[in-house]
Design a protein around this motif. Structure first.
Motif, PDB file in Angstrom:
ATOM      1  N   UNK A 131       1.018  -1.110  -0.156  1.00 58.89           N
ATOM      2  CA  UNK A 131      -0.006  -0.005   0.101  1.00 58.89           C
ATOM      3  C   UNK A 131       0.992   1.349   0.077  1.00 58.89           C
ATOM      4  N   UNK A 132       1.850   1.210   0.842  1.00 60.76           N
ATOM      5  CA  UNK A 132       2.927   2.233   0.730  1.00 60.76           C
ATOM      6  C   UNK A 132       3.525   2.647  -0.432  1.00 60.76           C
ATOM      7  N   UNK A 133       3.928   1.482  -1.172  1.00 67.11           N
ATOM      8  CA  UNK A 133       4.508   1.767  -2.470  1.00 67.11           C
ATOM      9  C   UNK A 133       3.493   2.174  -3.617  1.00 67.11           C
ATOM     10  N   UNK A 134       2.295   1.881  -3.482  1.00 65.47           N
ATOM     11  CA  UNK A 134       1.234   2.213  -4.328  1.00 65.47           C
ATOM     12  C   UNK A 134       1.132   3.683  -3.905  1.00 65.47           C
ATOM     13  N   UNK A 135       0.694   4.139  -2.909  1.00 66.00           N
ATOM     14  CA  UNK A 135       0.751   5.605  -2.518  1.00 66.00           C
ATOM     15  C   UNK A 135       1.862   6.241  -2.904  1.00 66.00           C
ATOM     16  N   UNK A 136       3.149   6.019  -2.819  1.00 64.35           N
ATOM     17  CA  UNK A 136       4.017   6.729  -3.124  1.00 64.35           C
ATOM     18  C   UNK A 136       4.149   6.791  -4.748  1.00 64.35           C
ATOM     19  N   UNK A 137       3.765   5.872  -5.393  1.00 57.33           N
ATOM     20  CA  UNK A 137       3.792   5.898  -6.975  1.00 57.33           C
ATOM     21  C   UNK A 137       2.631   6.966  -7.323  1.00 57.33           C
ATOM     22  N   UNK A 138       1.516   6.803  -6.528  1.00 60.31           N
ATOM     23  CA  UNK A 138       0.504   7.917  -6.883  1.00 60.31           C
ATOM     24  C   UNK A 138       1.154   9.132  -6.684  1.00 60.31           C
ATOM     25  N   UNK A 139       1.569   9.395  -5.685  1.00 60.43           N
ATOM     26  CA  UNK A 139       2.144  10.795  -5.253  1.00 60.43           C
ATOM     27  C   UNK A 139       3.166  11.156  -6.128  1.00 60.43           C
ATOM     28  N   UNK A 140       4.015  10.622  -6.814  1.00 61.63           N
ATOM     29  CA  UNK A 140       5.115  10.839  -7.945  1.00 61.63           C
ATOM     30  C   UNK A 140       4.400  11.215  -9.045  1.00 61.63           C
ATOM     31  N   UNK A 141       3.219  10.432  -9.283  1.00 62.24           N
ATOM     32  CA  UNK A 141       2.553  10.736 -10.724  1.00 62.24           C
ATOM     33  C   UNK A 141       1.898  12.262 -10.415  1.00 62.24           C
ATOM     34  N   UNK A 142       1.430  12.431  -9.415  1.00 59.84           N
ATOM     35  CA  UNK A 142       0.653  13.953  -8.904  1.00 59.84           C
ATOM     36  C   UNK A 142       1.870  15.000  -9.289  1.00 59.84           C
ATOM     37  N   UNK A 143       2.925  14.574  -8.671  1.00 61.96           N
ATOM     38  CA  UNK A 143       3.934  15.983  -8.484  1.00 61.96           C
ATOM     39  C   UNK A 143       4.376  16.039 -10.005  1.00 61.96           C
ATOM     40  N   UNK A 144       4.335  15.072 -11.159  1.00 59.67           N
ATOM     41  CA  UNK A 144       4.631  15.119 -12.527  1.00 59.67           C
ATOM     42  C   UNK A 144       3.431  15.825 -12.999  1.00 59.67           C
ATOM     43  N   UNK A 145       2.100  15.655 -12.766  1.00 65.60           N
ATOM     44  CA  UNK A 145       0.981  16.268 -13.362  1.00 65.60           C
ATOM     45  C   UNK A 145       0.804  17.700 -13.098  1.00 65.60           C
ATOM     46  N   UNK A 146       1.024  17.990 -11.872  1.00 62.92           N
ATOM     47  CA  UNK A 146       1.094  19.388 -11.467  1.00 62.92           C
ATOM     48  C   UNK A 146      -0.329  19.881 -10.837  1.00 62.92           C
ATOM     49  N   UNK A 147      -0.409  21.148 -10.730  1.00 63.62           N
ATOM     50  CA  UNK A 147      -1.669  21.900 -10.261  1.00 63.62           C
ATOM     51  C   UNK A 147      -2.895  21.448 -11.083  1.00 63.62           C
ATOM     52  N   UNK A 148      -4.160  21.507 -10.571  1.00 56.10           N
ATOM     53  CA  UNK A 148      -5.462  21.274 -11.289  1.00 56.10           C
ATOM     54  C   UNK A 148      -6.620  22.279 -10.610  1.00 56.10           C
ATOM     55  N   UNK A 149      -6.139  22.755  -9.587  1.00 55.85           N
ATOM     56  CA  UNK A 149      -7.462  23.797  -9.039  1.00 55.85           C
ATOM     57  C   UNK A 149      -7.373  25.221  -9.573  1.00 55.85           C
ATOM     58  N   UNK A 150      -8.076  25.955  -8.855  1.00 52.48           N
ATOM     59  CA  UNK A 150      -8.186  27.326  -9.087  1.00 52.48           C
ATOM     60  C   UNK A 150      -7.427  28.059  -7.922  1.00 52.48           C
ATOM     61  N   UNK A 151      -6.767  27.369  -7.368  1.00 51.59           N
ATOM     62  CA  UNK A 151      -5.689  27.618  -6.038  1.00 51.59           C
ATOM     63  C   UNK A 151      -6.226  28.414  -5.088  1.00 51.59           C
ATOM     64  N   UNK A 152      -7.206  27.619  -4.237  1.00 49.90           N
ATOM     65  CA  UNK A 152      -7.532  28.393  -3.005  1.00 49.90           C
ATOM     66  C   UNK A 152      -6.426  28.635  -2.139  1.00 49.90           C
ATOM     67  N   UNK A 153      -6.363  29.940  -1.668  1.00 49.70           N
ATOM     68  CA  UNK A 153      -4.884  30.214  -1.061  1.00 49.70           C
ATOM     69  C   UNK A 153      -5.374  31.127   0.144  1.00 49.70           C
ATOM     70  N   UNK A 154      -4.168  31.369   1.076  1.00 47.64           N
ATOM     71  CA  UNK A 154      -4.332  32.188   2.208  1.00 47.64           C
ATOM     72  C   UNK A 154      -2.835  32.707   2.401  1.00 47.64           C
ATOM     73  N   UNK A 155      -2.757  34.055   2.916  1.00 46.15           N
ATOM     74  CA  UNK A 155      -1.446  34.306   3.238  1.00 46.15           C
ATOM     75  C   UNK A 155      -1.545  34.974   4.365  1.00 46.15           C
TER      76      UNK A 155
END
Length: 157
Positions: free
Chosen positions: A24-48
């Protein structure tokens, strides 16, 4: 052969394959690596707060898991020591099942990106997800509020 039998048994009993903790950890890590390659997908809810900015760059789903892509951007010369990052729904804190590239400190004039994996959930009407970042020994606390409509825009990994 035994792994195949365990997977088939888990699939027949629970409707999905059963994985060991290491798998499960290997599967979650591979999903996270894929997400890092994909990049952002939202309208950036933010706070400063001051020169610190906190953004929710994306929400992704894979199986029974939601992944939150978060970015802290430090635009000041002072380092930002992260005390905690919490996910709250109506005063109930949700614990992540996996953290990819955990952020402990954001050096001055730098940014840090982290992915948090949580069990899949939805929000009832009127409820909001609150993501809170607290600074250790400081007052630059950051928070983002997200509704169910934000969660429903999650992308598949």
């Amino acid at each position: 052969m035994t792994k195949l039998i365990i997977l088939l048994t888990g699939y027949l009993l629970f409707g999905q394959p059963t994985y060991s903790v290491a798998q499960k950890d290997v599967q979650l890590q591979s999903c996270c690596e894929k997400i890092m390659r994909i990049g952002p997908c939202l309208l950036y809810p933010a706070n400063h707060n001051g020169k610190m900015r906190f953004r929710l760059l994306g929400i992704y789903s894979h199986g029974p898991t939601l992944f939150f892509l978060l970015r802290l951007n430090n635009r000041s010369p002072l380092d930002y020591d992260v005390d905690s990052i919490r996910f709250c729904v109506a005063e109930n804190t949700m614990k992540p099942i996996y953290i990819y590239d955990s952020t402990v400190m954001v050096p001055g004039y730098r940014r840090a990106t982290t992915i948090y994996a949580l069990p899949r959930f939805t929000l009832s009407p009127g409820r909001r997800l609150l993501i809170i970042v607290r600074e250790k020994n400081g007052g630059r606390h950051l928070r983002i509020r997200a509704g169910n409509s934000t969660l429903e825009r999650a992308r598949r990994v």
